[in-house]
Design a protein around this motif. Structure first.
Motif, PDB file in Angstrom:
ATOM      1  N   ALA A  55       0.826  -1.210   0.000  1.00 36.61           N
ATOM      2  CA  ALA A  55       0.000   0.000   0.000  1.00 36.61           C
ATOM      3  C   ALA A  55       0.864   1.266   0.000  1.00 36.61           C
ATOM      4  O   ALA A  55       0.532   2.262  -0.647  1.00 36.61           O
ATOM      5  CB  ALA A  55      -0.929   0.000   1.215  1.00 36.61           C
ATOM      6  N   ALA A  56       1.992   1.199   0.725  1.00 37.91           N
ATOM      7  CA  ALA A  56       2.839   2.393   0.831  1.00 37.91           C
ATOM      8  C   ALA A  56       3.515   2.733  -0.490  1.00 37.91           C
ATOM      9  O   ALA A  56       4.108   3.802  -0.626  1.00 37.91           O
ATOM     10  CB  ALA A  56       3.885   2.181   1.928  1.00 37.91           C
ATOM     11  N   ARG A  57       3.429   1.816  -1.456  1.00 34.76           N
ATOM     12  CA  ARG A  57       4.019   2.097  -2.775  1.00 34.76           C
ATOM     13  C   ARG A  57       2.970   2.613  -3.750  1.00 34.76           C
ATOM     14  O   ARG A  57       3.257   2.852  -4.923  1.00 34.76           O
ATOM     15  CB  ARG A  57       4.640   0.814  -3.344  1.00 34.76           C
ATOM     16  CG  ARG A  57       5.883   0.415  -2.583  1.00 34.76           C
ATOM     17  CD  ARG A  57       6.443  -0.903  -3.061  1.00 34.76           C
ATOM     18  NE  ARG A  57       7.554  -1.312  -2.209  1.00 34.76           N
ATOM     19  CZ  ARG A  57       8.006  -2.553  -2.107  1.00 34.76           C
ATOM     20  NH1 ARG A  57       7.452  -3.515  -2.810  1.00 34.76           N
ATOM     21  NH2 ARG A  57       9.008  -2.829  -1.312  1.00 34.76           N
ATOM     22  N   PHE A  74      -8.004  -5.622  10.170  1.00 32.68           N
ATOM     23  CA  PHE A  74      -7.429  -6.113   8.922  1.00 32.68           C
ATOM     24  C   PHE A  74      -8.131  -7.401   8.530  1.00 32.68           C
ATOM     25  O   PHE A  74      -8.450  -8.233   9.366  1.00 32.68           O
ATOM     26  CB  PHE A  74      -5.931  -6.367   9.110  1.00 32.68           C
ATOM     27  CG  PHE A  74      -5.231  -6.770   7.844  1.00 32.68           C
ATOM     28  CD1 PHE A  74      -5.052  -5.848   6.825  1.00 32.68           C
ATOM     29  CD2 PHE A  74      -4.771  -8.074   7.663  1.00 32.68           C
ATOM     30  CE1 PHE A  74      -4.412  -6.215   5.646  1.00 32.68           C
ATOM     31  CE2 PHE A  74      -4.129  -8.442   6.496  1.00 32.68           C
ATOM     32  CZ  PHE A  74      -3.953  -7.515   5.484  1.00 32.68           C
ATOM     33  N   ASP A  75      -8.382  -7.538   7.244  1.00 30.66           N
ATOM     34  CA  ASP A  75      -9.030  -8.746   6.748  1.00 30.66           C
ATOM     35  C   ASP A  75      -8.287  -9.105   5.464  1.00 30.66           C
ATOM     36  O   ASP A  75      -8.281  -8.336   4.505  1.00 30.66           O
ATOM     37  CB  ASP A  75     -10.520  -8.414   6.498  1.00 30.66           C
ATOM     38  CG  ASP A  75     -11.232  -9.490   5.688  1.00 30.66           C
ATOM     39  OD1 ASP A  75     -10.587 -10.472   5.304  1.00 30.66           O
ATOM     40  OD2 ASP A  75     -12.439  -9.311   5.456  1.00 30.66           O
ATOM     41  N   GLU A  76      -7.634 -10.281   5.486  1.00 27.93           N
ATOM     42  CA  GLU A  76      -6.762 -10.656   4.357  1.00 27.93           C
ATOM     43  C   GLU A  76      -7.490 -10.570   3.023  1.00 27.93           C
ATOM     44  O   GLU A  76      -6.894 -10.268   2.005  1.00 27.93           O
ATOM     45  CB  GLU A  76      -6.230 -12.085   4.517  1.00 27.93           C
ATOM     46  CG  GLU A  76      -5.173 -12.236   5.576  1.00 27.93           C
ATOM     47  CD  GLU A  76      -5.751 -12.758   6.876  1.00 27.93           C
ATOM     48  OE1 GLU A  76      -6.717 -13.538   6.801  1.00 27.93           O
ATOM     49  OE2 GLU A  76      -5.267 -12.363   7.939  1.00 27.93           O
ATOM     50  N   GLN A  77      -8.782 -10.853   3.070  1.00 31.64           N
ATOM     51  CA  GLN A  77      -9.499 -10.913   1.795  1.00 31.64           C
ATOM     52  C   GLN A  77      -9.681  -9.530   1.164  1.00 31.64           C
ATOM     53  O   GLN A  77      -9.874  -9.414  -0.032  1.00 31.64           O
ATOM     54  CB  GLN A  77     -10.842 -11.602   1.993  1.00 31.64           C
ATOM     55  CG  GLN A  77     -10.633 -13.033   2.417  1.00 31.64           C
ATOM     56  CD  GLN A  77     -11.908 -13.817   2.357  1.00 31.64           C
ATOM     57  OE1 GLN A  77     -12.490 -13.981   1.310  1.00 31.64           O
ATOM     58  NE2 GLN A  77     -12.356 -14.285   3.500  1.00 31.64           N
ATOM     59  N   LYS A  78      -9.647  -8.496   2.014  1.00 31.67           N
ATOM     60  CA  LYS A  78      -9.711  -7.140   1.465  1.00 31.67           C
ATOM     61  C   LYS A  78      -8.410  -6.430   1.815  1.00 31.67           C
ATOM     62  O   LYS A  78      -8.381  -5.217   2.049  1.00 31.67           O
ATOM     63  CB  LYS A  78     -10.898  -6.387   2.075  1.00 31.67           C
ATOM     64  CG  LYS A  78     -12.244  -7.019   1.810  1.00 31.67           C
ATOM     65  CD  LYS A  78     -13.333  -6.171   2.462  1.00 31.67           C
ATOM     66  CE  LYS A  78     -14.380  -7.055   3.102  1.00 31.67           C
ATOM     67  NZ  LYS A  78     -14.768  -6.703   4.442  1.00 31.67           N
ATOM     68  N   GLY A  79      -7.335  -7.223   1.881  1.00 29.85           N
ATOM     69  CA  GLY A  79      -6.051  -6.769   2.408  1.00 29.85           C
ATOM     70  C   GLY A  79      -5.580  -5.415   1.923  1.00 29.85           C
ATOM     71  O   GLY A  79      -5.371  -4.504   2.726  1.00 29.85           O
ATOM     72  N   VAL A  91      -2.652   3.301   5.678  1.00 26.57           N
ATOM     73  CA  VAL A  91      -1.521   4.135   5.275  1.00 26.57           C
ATOM     74  C   VAL A  91      -1.979   5.590   5.116  1.00 26.57           C
ATOM     75  O   VAL A  91      -1.263   6.528   5.477  1.00 26.57           O
ATOM     76  CB  VAL A  91      -0.877   3.589   3.977  1.00 26.57           C
ATOM     77  CG1 VAL A  91       0.154   4.558   3.422  1.00 26.57           C
ATOM     78  CG2 VAL A  91      -0.222   2.229   4.240  1.00 26.57           C
ATOM     79  N   LYS A  92      -3.192   5.751   4.608  1.00 27.61           N
ATOM     80  CA  LYS A  92      -3.719   7.121   4.437  1.00 27.61           C
ATOM     81  C   LYS A  92      -3.821   7.841   5.790  1.00 27.61           C
ATOM     82  O   LYS A  92      -3.499   9.030   5.891  1.00 27.61           O
ATOM     83  CB  LYS A  92      -5.091   7.060   3.755  1.00 27.61           C
ATOM     84  CG  LYS A  92      -5.566   8.420   3.277  1.00 27.61           C
ATOM     85  CD  LYS A  92      -6.832   8.320   2.463  1.00 27.61           C
ATOM     86  CE  LYS A  92      -7.346   9.719   2.159  1.00 27.61           C
ATOM     87  NZ  LYS A  92      -8.689   9.697   1.597  1.00 27.61           N
ATOM     88  N   ASP A 140      -6.984  -2.979   0.203  1.00 24.87           N
ATOM     89  CA  ASP A 140      -7.872  -1.827   0.427  1.00 24.87           C
ATOM     90  C   ASP A 140      -7.743  -1.307   1.855  1.00 24.87           C
ATOM     91  O   ASP A 140      -7.619  -0.107   2.092  1.00 24.87           O
ATOM     92  CB  ASP A 140      -9.334  -2.225   0.193  1.00 24.87           C
ATOM     93  CG  ASP A 140      -9.609  -2.364  -1.298  1.00 24.87           C
ATOM     94  OD1 ASP A 140      -8.785  -1.843  -2.080  1.00 24.87           O
ATOM     95  OD2 ASP A 140     -10.608  -3.007  -1.656  1.00 24.87           O
ATOM     96  N   ILE A 141      -7.790  -2.236   2.809  1.00 29.43           N
ATOM     97  CA  ILE A 141      -7.689  -1.812   4.211  1.00 29.43           C
ATOM     98  C   ILE A 141      -6.302  -1.223   4.461  1.00 29.43           C
ATOM     99  O   ILE A 141      -6.166  -0.185   5.112  1.00 29.43           O
ATOM    100  CB  ILE A 141      -7.932  -2.991   5.164  1.00 29.43           C
ATOM    101  CG1 ILE A 141      -9.340  -3.562   4.923  1.00 29.43           C
ATOM    102  CG2 ILE A 141      -7.768  -2.571   6.618  1.00 29.43           C
ATOM    103  CD1 ILE A 141      -9.648  -4.790   5.712  1.00 29.43           C
TER     104      ILE A 141
END
Ligand code: XCC
Ligand code: SF4
Length: 628
Positions: free
Chosen positions: A269-271, A365-370, A378-379, A372-373
């Motif tokens: 996500a940070a990328r 955190f939910d791996e299936q929507k990893g 990060v935001k 996005d969360i």
């Protein structure tokens, strides 16, 4: 105020401790001081709260006072029950982590491509899963299902036990300690240590051994292997370490805890270009993700993300004033973080339903929507950049080292020196040759945490240096690995600490003398390496010139690791005593008698120099017995 010169050898820690004091922030060392004197009954394992007739405590220091609990439980029963319960909790923590990785693999199938298909096929083969005509995604699902069934299968032993040398497997069978299903072994410890069940300390420890083995050869091994399948098996690479890796001009995100599912998603996500753009709009130069504790090890090994610090540096990371978010999942997260974070702008973000902290923001955190969360998390950090307040101080202290020595990486390195005409590649032969010739006297795993009862980092580092100069190779994981890399022991220059033999081996193989093998669940990599060496030599693990040490350990997980190492035939030196010393019988059983049963035993030695001496004697004895 405490003299921090005495409690740590790490320069960044000293500098930030000074800042914490200036800003009236309490740290782990201050709370430890306030806790003195600590309860002697608890320290010796002589306090029982297993039923509401208690608490009961056994008085040892004088002839007066109770010598048995209200139910009649003796010091032996009470101390061994306490120890067994700690082992079970440790095994539960590692194994539940392993289960979550297996679940992540199960749910990922069909959605993402696994990173290490070779390992996936290898495990499928080991577990008797037919691969013909199936694609990787289907095999991944079947492997994940099989892994999940290891936790609660009705009959049969754990599948990974087959990786151990035959002699070891037979011994476990004879002693009745071969674990069956992971959850069941943990439940049985809780049952048998319930009030009025098992009162025989030897039998209580036998059950604890089953639970511990179901960690090392079960839950932890599943965690490691399936993490490799999902996210890639580590390969050697360079990383930077210590709190100096934080960057004043960037949005700093510290990922802390244990499970790579979360940290992998945060790293991705940070990328994200949009988030990077947003960070720039906030006035930051970029997004700097760094890792702490075992999560730090996981993402350093797989992505070269800097290792920000160990267990005792978590509060100090926030004290820099430069951390926009500390994102945590499970285990080794000090509840104090919420209090410290309140004094700065840092957002403490919890992500696991298993570990919430009052005062933190919870973003599950939910791996299936990893991804996005992860992006939302990060935001939060990015938007917090402009809220920095007070003095930002990042000590200019960091070091560099080479990490990523998975078993597969080690074997590849050994292949470089294997004479391919005479010997097949892919074996541990060069390592065995070096040990047999005596160039290398043996190998030691230095693992575990930080503990205020020992000077921070200096026990790990002193022990490692003492071993290196005796031509003993060191492998390390967990917070021990953080200590070693910070002290420069994972760089090529560290060869200056080695004896002549070890220095030559390191030069020939182009490796540092201390090999970083991963997080604490990755101690399972060490078990497999030892099994490969023992199998190659046609002996048992207990015959090898090796040992393990946890000079600064603190967690229940460490007690489980220690016991599965002992039960795997290894001599384990602890720098902090487990809470059993109130019972001479239990102490003697763990530190003496177990050796004749399992080939491994505990040793309690606070002083790292003496610990190294004892280990060296042990290694030379093993060599003599092997006739090498
Ligand atoms: Fe925790 Fe694993 Fe110990 Fe460090 S070494 S303090 S258990 S993070 Ni595992
Ligand atoms: Fe006391 Fe026995 Fe109850 Fe423990 S189980 S609290 S020793 S009465």
């Amino acid at each position: 105020m405490i003299n921090c010169e005495l409690f740590t050898c790490d320069a960044a820690t000293k500098k930030l401790y000074e800042k914490a004091k200036k800003e009236r922030i309490d740290t782990v060392w201050d709370r430890a001081l306030a806790m003195q004197p600590q309860c002697g009954f608890g320290e010796m394992g002589l306090c029982c709260t297993n039923c509401s007739m208690g608490p009961c405590r056994i008085v040892k220091v004088s002839d007066d006072g109770p010598k048995a609990g209200i139910c009649g439980a003796t010091e032996d029963t009470i101390a061994s029950r306490n120890f067994a319960r700690a082992v079970a909790a440790g095994s539960a923590a590692h194994s539940d982590h392993g289960r979550d990785i297996a679940l992540a693999l199960y749910h990922a199938t069909g959605k993402i491509r696994v990173k290490d298909e070779e390992k996936l096929f290898k495990i499928a083969g080991e577990w008797g899963i037919a691969v013909e005509g199936k694609d990787a995604s289907r095999i991944a699902r079947e492997v994940a299902e099989k892994a999940l069934s290891e936790f609660g299968k009705i009959f049969g032993k754990l599948l990974f036990l087959k990786r151990a040398p035959h002699k070891r497997q037979n011994l476990w069978d004879e002693l009745g300690v071969a674990p069956e299903a992971i959850d069941r072994e943990i439940v049985e410890v809780l049952h048998s240590t319930h009030m009025g069940s098992d009162a025989d300390y030897r039998n209580i420890i036998r059950q604890a051994i089953r639970a511990a083995l179901s960690d090392g050869w079960g839950g932890s091994m599943i965690g490691t292997e399936l993490s490799d399948v999902l996210f890639g098996t580590p390969v050697p690479r360079k990383v930077e370490a210590n709190l100096g890796v934080l960057k004043k001009e960037c949005v700093n995100i510290v990922v802390h805890g244990h499970e790579p599912t979360l940290s992998e998603a945060i790293v991705m996500a940070a990328r994200d270009p949009e988030l990077l753009e947003l960070a720039k709009k906030q006035g930051a130069e970029g997004i700097n993700v760094v890792g702490m504790c075992c999560t730090g090890n996981e993402i350093a090994m797989r992505h070269g993300i800097p290792m920000a610090g160990d267990f005792f540096q978590q509060e100090l990371a926030i004290v820099t004033g430069a951390v926009e978010a500390m994102i945590v999942d499970v285990q080794c997260i000090m509840p104090s973080l919420a209090t410290v974070a309140k004094c700065y702008h840092t957002k403490l973000i919890t992500t696991s339903p298993k570990a919430k902290v009052p005062g933190a923001i919870h973003m599950e955190f939910d791996e299936q929507k990893g991804l996005d969360i992860a992006k939302r998390i990060v935001k939060e950090a990015v938007m917090n950049f402009k809220n920095r307040k007070g003095e930002v101080y990042i000590p200019d202290v960091k070091s560099e080292g080479e990490i990523g020595y998975s078993l597969e990486a080690i074997i590849k390195i050994l292949d470089r020196v294997t004479n391919s005409f005479a010997h097949p590649s892919g074996t541990v032969k060069p390592l065995v040759d070096a040990i047999k010739s005596g160039v290398l006297r043996g190998a030691v795993a230095i693992v575990g945490c930080n503990n205020h009862k020992q000077p921070h980092n200096s026990c790990h580092v002193t022990l490692a240096k003492e071993l290196l100069r005796r031509d003993i190779l060191v492998v390390t994981t967990g917070c021990g690995a953080h200590s070693c890399i910070k002290a420069g022991l994972m760089s090529k220059e560290a060869r200056k600490y080695c004896g002549k033999g070890l220095a030559t081996v390191c030069e020939l193989l182009d490796i540092p003398p201390v090999l970083h093998m991963g997080s604490c669940v990755d101690i399972s990599r060490i078990l497999v390496l030892l099994s490969e060496v023992a199998n190659y030599m046609g002996v048992d693990i207990s015959d090898l010139p090796v040992a393990a040490a946890a000079p600064e350990w603190m967690s229940e997980k460490a007690q489980s690791i220690g016991l599965y190492a002992v039960a795997s035939g290894i001599y384990v030196v602890l720098g902090v005593s487990p809470a059993v010393t109130g019972s001479e019988n239990v102490t003697n059983y763990l530190t003496k008698d177990l050796e004749s049963v399992l080939g491994g035993r505990f040793e309690i030695e606070k002083d790292p120099v003496k610990a190294a001496e004892k280990i060296a004697v042990h290694i030379e004895n093993k060599r003599k017995r092997l006739g090498i």
